[in-house]
Write a protein that holds these residues in place. Sequence first.
Motif, PDB file in Angstrom:
ATOM      1  N   SER A 192       0.871  -1.272  -0.011  1.00  0.00           N
ATOM      2  CA  SER A 192       0.003   0.025  -0.091  1.00  0.00           C
ATOM      3  C   SER A 192       0.867   1.157  -0.112  1.00  0.00           C
ATOM      4  CB  SER A 192      -0.804   0.046   1.358  1.00  0.00           C
ATOM      5  OG  SER A 192      -0.078  -0.057   2.404  1.00  0.00           O
ATOM      6  N   LYS A 193       2.215   1.272  -0.309  1.00  0.00           N
ATOM      7  CA  LYS A 193       3.209   2.210  -0.323  1.00  0.00           C
ATOM      8  C   LYS A 193       2.916   2.639  -1.599  1.00  0.00           C
ATOM      9  CE  LYS A 193       7.822   3.625   0.644  1.00  0.00           C
ATOM     10  NZ  LYS A 193       9.282   3.176   0.888  1.00  0.00           N
ATOM     11  N   LEU A 194       2.979   3.961  -1.863  1.00  0.00           N
ATOM     12  CA  LEU A 194       3.095   4.631  -3.172  1.00  0.00           C
ATOM     13  C   LEU A 194       3.956   4.465  -4.015  1.00  0.00           C
ATOM     14  CD1 LEU A 194       0.636   7.872  -2.260  1.00  0.00           C
ATOM     15  CD2 LEU A 194      -0.085   5.892  -3.629  1.00  0.00           C
ATOM     16  N   LYS A 195       4.207   4.460  -5.223  1.00  0.00           N
ATOM     17  CA  LYS A 195       5.568   4.099  -5.943  1.00  0.00           C
ATOM     18  C   LYS A 195       5.510   5.822  -6.386  1.00  0.00           C
ATOM     19  CE  LYS A 195       5.411   0.989  -9.007  1.00  0.00           C
ATOM     20  NZ  LYS A 195       5.084   0.262 -10.111  1.00  0.00           N
ATOM     21  N   PRO A 249      -9.714 -12.999   2.452  1.00  0.00           N
ATOM     22  CA  PRO A 249     -10.790 -11.809   2.189  1.00  0.00           C
ATOM     23  C   PRO A 249     -10.252 -10.783   3.345  1.00  0.00           C
ATOM     24  CG  PRO A 249     -11.949 -13.827   2.153  1.00  0.00           C
ATOM     25  CD  PRO A 249     -10.766 -14.133   2.682  1.00  0.00           C
ATOM     26  N   GLU A 250      -9.878 -11.251   4.488  1.00  0.00           N
ATOM     27  CA  GLU A 250      -9.433 -10.340   5.589  1.00  0.00           C
ATOM     28  C   GLU A 250      -8.283  -9.501   5.095  1.00  0.00           C
ATOM     29  OE1 GLU A 250     -10.087 -13.229   6.117  1.00  0.00           O
ATOM     30  OE2 GLU A 250     -11.855 -13.301   7.202  1.00  0.00           O
ATOM     31  N   SER A 251      -7.162 -10.049   4.558  1.00  0.00           N
ATOM     32  CA  SER A 251      -6.012  -9.380   4.082  1.00  0.00           C
ATOM     33  C   SER A 251      -6.307  -8.489   2.822  1.00  0.00           C
ATOM     34  CB  SER A 251      -5.020 -10.443   3.759  1.00  0.00           C
ATOM     35  OG  SER A 251      -5.247 -11.251   2.809  1.00  0.00           O
ATOM     36  N   ASN A 252      -7.131  -9.184   2.145  1.00  0.00           N
ATOM     37  CA  ASN A 252      -7.406  -8.008   0.975  1.00  0.00           C
ATOM     38  C   ASN A 252      -8.200  -7.010   1.393  1.00  0.00           C
ATOM     39  OD1 ASN A 252      -6.023  -9.629  -0.908  1.00  0.00           O
ATOM     40  ND2 ASN A 252      -7.765 -11.454  -1.174  1.00  0.00           N
ATOM     41  N   ALA A 254      -8.385  -1.162   1.734  1.00  0.00           N
ATOM     42  CA  ALA A 254      -8.697   0.053   2.551  1.00  0.00           C
ATOM     43  C   ALA A 254      -7.277   0.761   2.796  1.00  0.00           C
ATOM     44  CB  ALA A 254      -9.090  -0.534   3.875  1.00  0.00           C
ATOM     45  N   ASP A 255      -6.163   0.309   3.024  1.00  0.00           N
ATOM     46  CA  ASP A 255      -4.938   0.968   2.919  1.00  0.00           C
ATOM     47  C   ASP A 255      -4.617   1.876   1.927  1.00  0.00           C
ATOM     48  OD1 ASP A 255      -4.676   0.007   5.415  1.00  0.00           O
ATOM     49  OD2 ASP A 255      -3.325  -1.533   5.236  1.00  0.00           O
ATOM     50  N   ARG A 256      -4.845   1.112   0.571  1.00  0.00           N
ATOM     51  CA  ARG A 256      -4.397   1.566  -0.470  1.00  0.00           C
ATOM     52  C   ARG A 256      -5.427   2.842  -0.960  1.00  0.00           C
ATOM     53  NH1 ARG A 256      -3.388  -3.497  -4.671  1.00  0.00           N
ATOM     54  NH2 ARG A 256      -1.201  -3.814  -4.117  1.00  0.00           N
ATOM     55  N   SER A 257      -6.842   2.612  -0.640  1.00  0.00           N
ATOM     56  CA  SER A 257      -7.753   3.872  -1.118  1.00  0.00           C
ATOM     57  C   SER A 257      -7.378   4.712   0.092  1.00  0.00           C
ATOM     58  CB  SER A 257      -9.214   3.312  -0.816  1.00  0.00           C
ATOM     59  OG  SER A 257      -9.467   2.982   0.708  1.00  0.00           O
ATOM     60  N   ARG A 258      -7.105   4.650   1.246  1.00  0.00           N
ATOM     61  CA  ARG A 258      -6.901   5.777   2.079  1.00  0.00           C
ATOM     62  C   ARG A 258      -5.417   6.486   1.822  1.00  0.00           C
ATOM     63  NH1 ARG A 258      -7.609   2.848   6.261  1.00  0.00           N
ATOM     64  NH2 ARG A 258      -5.294   2.218   6.676  1.00  0.00           N
ATOM     65  N   ALA A 259      -4.534   5.598   1.451  1.00  0.00           N
ATOM     66  CA  ALA A 259      -3.152   6.078   0.920  1.00  0.00           C
ATOM     67  C   ALA A 259      -3.450   7.162  -0.296  1.00  0.00           C
ATOM     68  CB  ALA A 259      -2.238   5.281   0.462  1.00  0.00           C
ATOM     69  N   VAL A 260      -4.414   6.783  -1.012  1.00  0.00           N
ATOM     70  CA  VAL A 260      -4.425   7.690  -2.330  1.00  0.00           C
ATOM     71  C   VAL A 260      -5.115   9.033  -1.719  1.00  0.00           C
ATOM     72  CG1 VAL A 260      -5.906   7.985  -4.428  1.00  0.00           C
ATOM     73  CG2 VAL A 260      -4.596   5.921  -3.918  1.00  0.00           C
ATOM     74  N   SER A 294     -13.016   4.009   0.449  1.00  0.00           N
ATOM     75  CA  SER A 294     -13.757   2.751   0.491  1.00  0.00           C
ATOM     76  C   SER A 294     -13.196   1.417   0.016  1.00  0.00           C
ATOM     77  CB  SER A 294     -14.925   2.942  -0.109  1.00  0.00           C
ATOM     78  OG  SER A 294     -15.059   3.051  -1.496  1.00  0.00           O
ATOM     79  N   ALA A 295     -13.332   0.379   0.583  1.00  0.00           N
ATOM     80  CA  ALA A 295     -12.434  -0.664   0.316  1.00  0.00           C
ATOM     81  C   ALA A 295     -13.468  -1.766  -0.067  1.00  0.00           C
ATOM     82  CB  ALA A 295     -11.770  -1.286   1.383  1.00  0.00           C
ATOM     83  N   TYR A 296     -13.107  -2.561  -1.092  1.00  0.00           N
ATOM     84  CA  TYR A 296     -14.152  -3.548  -1.895  1.00  0.00           C
ATOM     85  C   TYR A 296     -13.356  -4.642  -2.001  1.00  0.00           C
ATOM     86  CZ  TYR A 296     -17.427  -0.057  -3.132  1.00  0.00           C
ATOM     87  OH  TYR A 296     -18.441   1.220  -3.094  1.00  0.00           O
ATOM     88  N   SER A 297     -12.147  -4.782  -1.484  1.00  0.00           N
ATOM     89  CA  SER A 297     -11.494  -6.165  -1.511  1.00  0.00           C
ATOM     90  C   SER A 297     -11.513  -6.812  -2.840  1.00  0.00           C
ATOM     91  CB  SER A 297     -12.045  -6.993  -0.339  1.00  0.00           C
ATOM     92  OG  SER A 297     -11.347  -8.130  -0.202  1.00  0.00           O
ATOM     93  N   GLU A 298     -11.929  -7.983  -2.794  1.00  0.00           N
ATOM     94  CA  GLU A 298     -11.609  -8.913  -4.005  1.00  0.00           C
ATOM     95  C   GLU A 298     -13.363  -9.158  -4.714  1.00  0.00           C
ATOM     96  OE1 GLU A 298     -12.076 -13.282  -2.161  1.00  0.00           O
ATOM     97  OE2 GLU A 298     -10.698 -11.966  -1.377  1.00  0.00           O
ATOM     98  N   PHE A 299     -14.504  -8.514  -3.856  1.00  0.00           N
ATOM     99  CA  PHE A 299     -15.720  -8.783  -4.238  1.00  0.00           C
ATOM    100  C   PHE A 299     -16.228  -8.021  -5.361  1.00  0.00           C
ATOM    101  CE2 PHE A 299     -14.864  -9.569   0.421  1.00  0.00           C
ATOM    102  CZ  PHE A 299     -14.968 -10.973   0.338  1.00  0.00           C
TER     103      PHE A 299
END
Length: 313
Positions: free
Chosen positions: A174-177, A219-222, A227-233, A255-260
């Motif tokens: 979830s670290k930005l490039k 699913p939990e890790s995803n 969530a971490d990626r969307s918050r980082a953005v 918001s986070a939708y995981s794999e669903f």
Amino acid sequence: MKLRRRNFKKDAESENFWPAFTDMISTIALILFFLMLLGYIQNIIISKNWSATKEQLSQSRADISEKKRQLRLLEDELEDTMAEIEEGEIALKLSEEQIEEQRQIIAESNKELGNLRSKLQGIAVLRLDVLKKVKSSVEKELGKTNDQGEELVLISDNGNIVINEGLVFDFGSSKLKPEGKELLQQLAQAFERVLDDSGIKVNIDAINIQGHTDDVGSPESNRKLSADRSRAVVDYLMSSNKDLENKYGRYFVASAYSEFRPISSGTSDSARAKNRRIEISIILKDSNVQNVIDDYLQETIDVFNLNSNRDNH
């Protein structure tokens, strides 16, 4: 001698006269009898013929009376039929008038539905227009593709901006490039310019930054990763452009939708790479859409009331 002969002759003639007269009278009587008999027979025949004629005449009169009665019945039926036809013509005319009124109502309703459809399409176009402006602004600064030929941003079929996860994050991170930060800086500038347009801003309720992953892992890790990626953005959009945060920070949500919510159902590496993405969705104000619908319903009610009042009068 001569005298005696003369007297004898006279006596003989007298004797011959009476029988002849009697025969004549008898003949006349017989003729009269036959005439009377003939008259009697003729009277009997005439009487029988008269009775038959009288009976036929009576029967004819009865037949005429029956025909007259049937004729009156037919005349009555004809009058009833004509009355029914007249009522039918009146009902048909009323039905035609009602059909014409219904056609007018349907035409007005179709017109109103067309107006509503146009307004709703206008709102949908507005949403898409915002995304296109953001996309165009980014492409103007960074180009359409990266060095690998991948599109920096694209607009999906559901009308969202899609950023390939590989452009912004490393796999499972979830670290930005660095190149991702550059892309997000341009996004932050583009969003500020779009939101500065009051005509656009008034219709926007939120700008949703969505994190999506593939189905590798739990699913939990995803869910945590998305969530971490969307918050980082969102955090970087705000930190890279303080004016965006100060003026329009209230519009942005993570918001986070995981794999669903995959966009590809495959299990290949390329399919899973498509599912790992950041999506940006423009959420329009429900109140604005509702106002369009309310206006349409009110106009429809007004038309209905107008037609009802017209029918009552």
